[in-house]
Design a protein around this motif. Structure first.
Motif, mmCIF file in Angstrom:
data_model
loop_
_atom_site.group_PDB
_atom_site.id
_atom_site.type_symbol
_atom_site.label_atom_id
_atom_site.label_comp_id
_atom_site.label_asym_id
_atom_site.label_seq_id
_atom_site.Cartn_x
_atom_site.Cartn_y
_atom_site.Cartn_z
ATOM 1 N N ASP A 1 -52.518 47.213 27.651
ATOM 2 C CA ASP A 1 -51.849 45.921 27.460
ATOM 3 C C ASP A 1 -51.751 45.109 28.737
ATOM 4 O O ASP A 1 -51.187 44.014 28.739
ATOM 5 N N GLY A 2 -52.250 45.664 29.850
ATOM 6 C CA GLY A 2 -52.148 44.956 31.124
ATOM 7 C C GLY A 2 -50.728 44.789 31.612
ATOM 8 O O GLY A 2 -50.442 43.875 32.385
ATOM 9 N N LYS B 1 -48.110 43.910 29.876
ATOM 10 C CA LYS B 1 -47.427 42.769 29.269
ATOM 11 C C LYS B 1 -46.375 43.149 28.237
ATOM 12 O O LYS B 1 -45.445 42.368 27.973
#
Length: 309
Positions: free
Chosen positions: A52-53, A55
């Motif tokens: 999800d980086g 996030k």
């Protein structure tokens, strides 16, 4: 109780043009995985997220996985503690049911962990509570097909009435995901609040035709019914390349196209894999011309839905 359970839930296309907020279908191969493990702390913990980086929130009251599981535990009047690990396989804000896939996988895994107290349809209301957190509306047109697979109609929400629909033979979907993020809340904000009687009649005719086409395995009728007068006219303006792509695939044999969920992903239905792949090639050309990166996926309709790995 099992020590660890992992489940997978697929991406979905919601609305399907004419079926605004009431129709969706599942996509094959693409999706999210969730692993759940019991703990002795009598609390839900999101112990990790990948893909999800950074996030997505780890707070249990904000994460769709834990919100969905908590809704199920509340219904069971259980204080069972569960640790949750989410593997995102879907891009965020993509219009492919990313939040729904996370909630669906979490519920199927937790349901298995607890001895399967619910059938698949029974899990949908809990997943809807996760959608309320994700986008402000407890809709089921993503979570229901992600859990159940295939095409799903939500006839009514009060009370919830979910109807699985047949999947025509040889139906393929091309998903075109431009490299922009479009928040569901923003996409909903541009919708008109009122429709004319003429528009309401047109939309009713198209959704009726689409469902008839599924039962009759009539792909020509299905294609004629893929028209949306409610959301697409407003939302298409937020998606660069939408009309250029529709024009570019006009003579390739596709059945029709529309916005997947709230966008920016565009879905195109085709009568066979060869056409679906040709459409995907044209999509790459169109978006290259406007200077925007794009991911293209070709898939059959997923009839299985979420499952324990």
């Amino acid at each position: 109780m099992k020590k660890t359970v992992t489940a997978f839930a697929p991406a979905t296309v919601a609305n399907v043009s004419c079926g605004f907020d009431i129709l969706g279908f599942a996509i094959d191969q693409m999706g999210d995985k969730v692993t759940v493990t019991p703990n002795d702390l009598q609390q839900l913990r999101v112990i990790g997220i990948s893909g999800d980086g950074g996030k997505l929130p780890l707070e249990p009251e904000k994460n769709t996985c834990s919100v969905a599981i908590q809704a199920m535990l509340d219904h069971l009047e259980s204080n069972q503690g569960i640790d949750i690990y989410l593997e995102k396989g879907l891009p965020l804000g993509s219009g492919m049911g990313s939040s729904a896939a996370s909630a669906a996988a979490a519920l199927v895994a937790a349901n298995e962990l607890l001895g399967n107290p619910y059938n698949k349809i029974g899990l949908v209301p809990f997943a809807m509570e996760a959608e309320r957190i994700a986008c402000g509306s407890a809709h089921a047109d993503n979570v229901a097909p992600s859990i159940l697979g295939g095409f799903v109609l939500i006839r009514d929400y009060h009370p919830l009435d979910i109807i699985p629909l047949p999947v025509p033979q040889n139906l393929f979907c091309t998903l075109v995901h431009p490299h922009i993020e479009l928040r569901t809340a923003d996409s909903r904000s541009v919708l008109r609040k009122q429709l004319s009687l003429k528009e309401a009649v047109m939309q009713s005719g198209n959704i009726a035709g689409f469902i008839a086409a599924l039962y009759e395995n009539d792909l020509a009728l299905l294609g004629r019914s893929l028209k949306d007068v409610i959301a697409e006219p407003s939302r298409a303006l937020l998606i660069p390349g939408f009309y250029e792509l529709r024009s570019g695939i006009q003579f390739l044999g596709a059945l029709g196209s529309g916005i997947s969920g709230s966008g920016p992903t565009i879905f195109i239905l085709s009568p066979d894999q060869k056409t679906a792949e040709a459409v995907g090639g044209k999509a790459k050309e169109v978006f290259a011309q406007i200077g925007l990166g794009v991911d293209v996926f070709v898939s059959e309709v997923n009839k299985r839905g979420a499952f324990v790995i």
